[in-house]
Design a protein around this motif. Structure first.
Motif, short mmCIF file in Angstrom:
data_model
loop_
_atom_site.label_atom_id
_atom_site.label_comp_id
_atom_site.label_asym_id
_atom_site.label_seq_id
_atom_site.Cartn_x
_atom_site.Cartn_y
_atom_site.Cartn_z
N GLU A 119 5.48 34.21 86.98
CA GLU A 119 5.60 33.63 88.32
C GLU A 119 6.78 34.31 89.03
O GLU A 119 7.92 34.15 88.65
N HIS A 120 6.44 35.07 90.09
CA HIS A 120 7.47 35.85 90.80
C HIS A 120 7.35 35.60 92.29
O HIS A 120 6.90 36.47 93.06
N PRO A 121 7.71 34.38 92.76
CA PRO A 121 7.56 34.05 94.18
C PRO A 121 8.53 34.85 95.06
O PRO A 121 9.73 34.81 94.84
N VAL A 122 7.97 35.55 96.03
CA VAL A 122 8.79 36.38 96.91
C VAL A 122 8.56 36.07 98.39
O VAL A 122 9.20 36.66 99.26
N PHE A 123 7.65 35.14 98.68
CA PHE A 123 7.29 34.86 100.07
C PHE A 123 7.74 33.49 100.55
O PHE A 123 7.05 32.83 101.31
N GLY A 124 8.91 33.05 100.10
CA GLY A 124 9.51 31.85 100.66
C GLY A 124 9.22 30.57 99.91
O GLY A 124 8.73 30.56 98.78
N ALA A 178 7.55 16.58 88.29
CA ALA A 178 7.91 17.51 87.20
C ALA A 178 8.49 18.81 87.73
O ALA A 178 9.24 19.50 87.02
N MET A 179 8.18 19.15 88.98
CA MET A 179 8.66 20.41 89.57
C MET A 179 10.18 20.45 89.72
O MET A 179 10.77 21.52 89.86
N GLY A 180 10.82 19.28 89.69
CA GLY A 180 12.27 19.25 89.87
C GLY A 180 13.06 19.62 88.63
O GLY A 180 14.30 19.70 88.69
N ASP A 181 12.39 19.89 87.54
CA ASP A 181 13.07 20.25 86.29
C ASP A 181 13.88 21.54 86.49
O ASP A 181 13.35 22.56 86.92
N ARG A 182 15.18 21.49 86.15
CA ARG A 182 16.03 22.67 86.32
C ARG A 182 15.58 23.84 85.45
O ARG A 182 15.84 25.00 85.78
N ALA A 183 14.93 23.54 84.34
CA ALA A 183 14.46 24.61 83.45
C ALA A 183 13.43 25.49 84.16
O ALA A 183 13.36 26.70 83.93
N ILE A 184 12.64 24.88 85.05
CA ILE A 184 11.65 25.65 85.81
C ILE A 184 12.35 26.57 86.80
O ILE A 184 11.98 27.75 86.94
N THR A 185 13.35 26.04 87.49
CA THR A 185 14.12 26.86 88.43
C THR A 185 14.77 28.03 87.69
O THR A 185 14.80 29.16 88.20
N GLN A 186 15.28 27.76 86.51
CA GLN A 186 15.92 28.81 85.71
C GLN A 186 14.92 29.86 85.28
O GLN A 186 15.22 31.06 85.28
N GLN A 187 13.72 29.44 84.91
CA GLN A 187 12.70 30.41 84.49
C GLN A 187 12.34 31.36 85.63
O GLN A 187 12.20 32.57 85.42
N ILE A 188 12.21 30.82 86.82
CA ILE A 188 11.90 31.67 87.98
C ILE A 188 13.05 32.64 88.24
O ILE A 188 12.83 33.83 88.53
N ALA A 189 14.29 32.15 88.13
CA ALA A 189 15.45 33.03 88.32
C ALA A 189 15.48 34.12 87.27
O ALA A 189 15.79 35.29 87.57
N ASP A 190 15.14 33.79 86.03
CA ASP A 190 15.11 34.78 84.96
C ASP A 190 14.04 35.84 85.23
O ASP A 190 14.26 37.04 84.97
N THR A 191 12.91 35.41 85.74
CA THR A 191 11.83 36.36 86.04
C THR A 191 12.24 37.29 87.17
O THR A 191 11.95 38.49 87.13
N ARG A 192 12.91 36.75 88.17
CA ARG A 192 13.39 37.61 89.27
C ARG A 192 14.39 38.64 88.76
O ARG A 192 14.36 39.81 89.17
N ALA A 193 15.28 38.21 87.88
CA ALA A 193 16.26 39.14 87.33
C ALA A 193 15.56 40.21 86.49
O ALA A 193 15.93 41.39 86.56
N LEU A 194 14.57 39.83 85.73
CA LEU A 194 13.82 40.79 84.93
C LEU A 194 13.08 41.78 85.83
O LEU A 194 13.07 42.99 85.56
N ALA A 195 12.48 41.29 86.90
CA ALA A 195 11.77 42.16 87.84
C ALA A 195 12.71 43.18 88.45
O ALA A 195 12.37 44.36 88.60
N ALA A 196 13.93 42.74 88.81
CA ALA A 196 14.91 43.66 89.36
C ALA A 196 15.34 44.69 88.33
O ALA A 196 15.52 45.87 88.64
N GLU A 197 15.48 44.26 87.09
CA GLU A 197 15.93 45.15 86.02
C GLU A 197 14.95 46.29 85.77
O GLU A 197 15.35 47.43 85.56
N ILE A 198 13.66 45.97 85.80
CA ILE A 198 12.65 47.01 85.53
C ILE A 198 12.11 47.62 86.81
O ILE A 198 11.16 48.39 86.80
#
Length: 250
Positions: A119-124, A178-198
């Motif tokens: 999940e790599h949301p980039v459109f807001g 369930a969407m308010g879980d901080r772990a979900i927010t963290q997973q999206i942030a981790d995916t964004r960081a991974l996308a930037a890395e590669i």
């Protein structure tokens, strides 16, 4: 005397700077003349640059392989497959929506290929909300059904997100809680960081067999899967045969 000394002290740096500038201009002129006379050097340099970038990209993918392919938080289709395809996507991206039916078709046609959804949301904010909904325990339980439902939307709003959630057989209120879980927010942030890395440039982006495919190029994706399968089968064929254990004494 003092005036002459001060004047010389001020003029010397200026004269030296002028000489250096003339040298630089002369050198630049020589380089330009050489390149005009030997334009093939520019082609060689461009090839070398592409090779260098390709090697750097391959190295980045290799270093990130475990996070790309084996993050236990991701939705995975055909989890027992021997070859892995990773997709970075956004539910609001026109090209992601266009390629989604082909992705589902590839999943059905290739039970021996794992498909990992990043999940790599980039459109807001609407993209963020859809990604969070898909990453809830309820969303993951419906997996491809919710993916298909969300990708079928031509436009994504809060109301239509609820419609897609219902179409997948889920309760929108429970999912939103369930969407308010901080772990979900963290997973999206981790995916964004991974996308930037590669160096993922946009969505959709696929990674398979150490190759990155930027864009909705299904033909190239199919070829990459075919090549990765061939390499995987060859590796199995080349592996040493399992040694036979001696029979247990009777």
């Amino acid at each position: 005397m003092l005036l002459r000394t001060l004047t010389a002290g001020l003029l010397c740096p200026l004269l030296l700077a002028g000489c250096e500038r003339q040298k630089d201009e002369a050198f630049e002129g020589q380089v330009r003349a050489y390149l005009l006379a030997h334009p093939e050097v520019l082609q060689e340099a461009a090839v070398k640059l592409r090779q260098k970038r390709a090697l750097a990209a391959a190295g980045a993918l290799k270093r990130a392989q475990a996070r790309l392919e084996r993050d236990p938080r991701d939705l995975v289709a055909n989890p027992d497959g021997g070859v892995t395809v990773v997709q970075f996507f956004d539910y609001r991206d026109t090209y992601c929506r266009a390629v989604a039916p082909e992705v589902l078709k590839l999943i059905a046609e290739n039970p021996d290929v794992r498909f990992v959804f990043k999940e790599h949301p980039v459109f807001g904010s609407a993209s963020d909300a859809a990604a969070k909904a898909a990453l809830t325990p309820q969303g993951k339980a419906k997996g491809l059904e919710l993916y298909r439902s969300l990708m079928s939307l031509k436009t994504l709003t809060d109301a239509r997100l609820d419609t897609a959630i219902r179409a997948a057989g889920l309760n929108p209120q429970e999912v939103r809680e369930a969407m308010g879980d901080r772990a979900i927010t963290q997973q999206i942030a981790d995916t964004r960081a991974l996308a930037a890395e590669i160096q993922v440039k946009g969505t959709p982006t696929f990674v398979v067999g150490g190759q990155m495919i930027q864009g909705a190029d299904v033909d190239q994706l199919r070829e990459a899967i075919k090549r990765a399968k061939s390499m995987s089968y060859q590796a199995l064929a080349d592996a040493p045969a399992m040694s036979t254990l001696p029979a247990a004494p009777r």
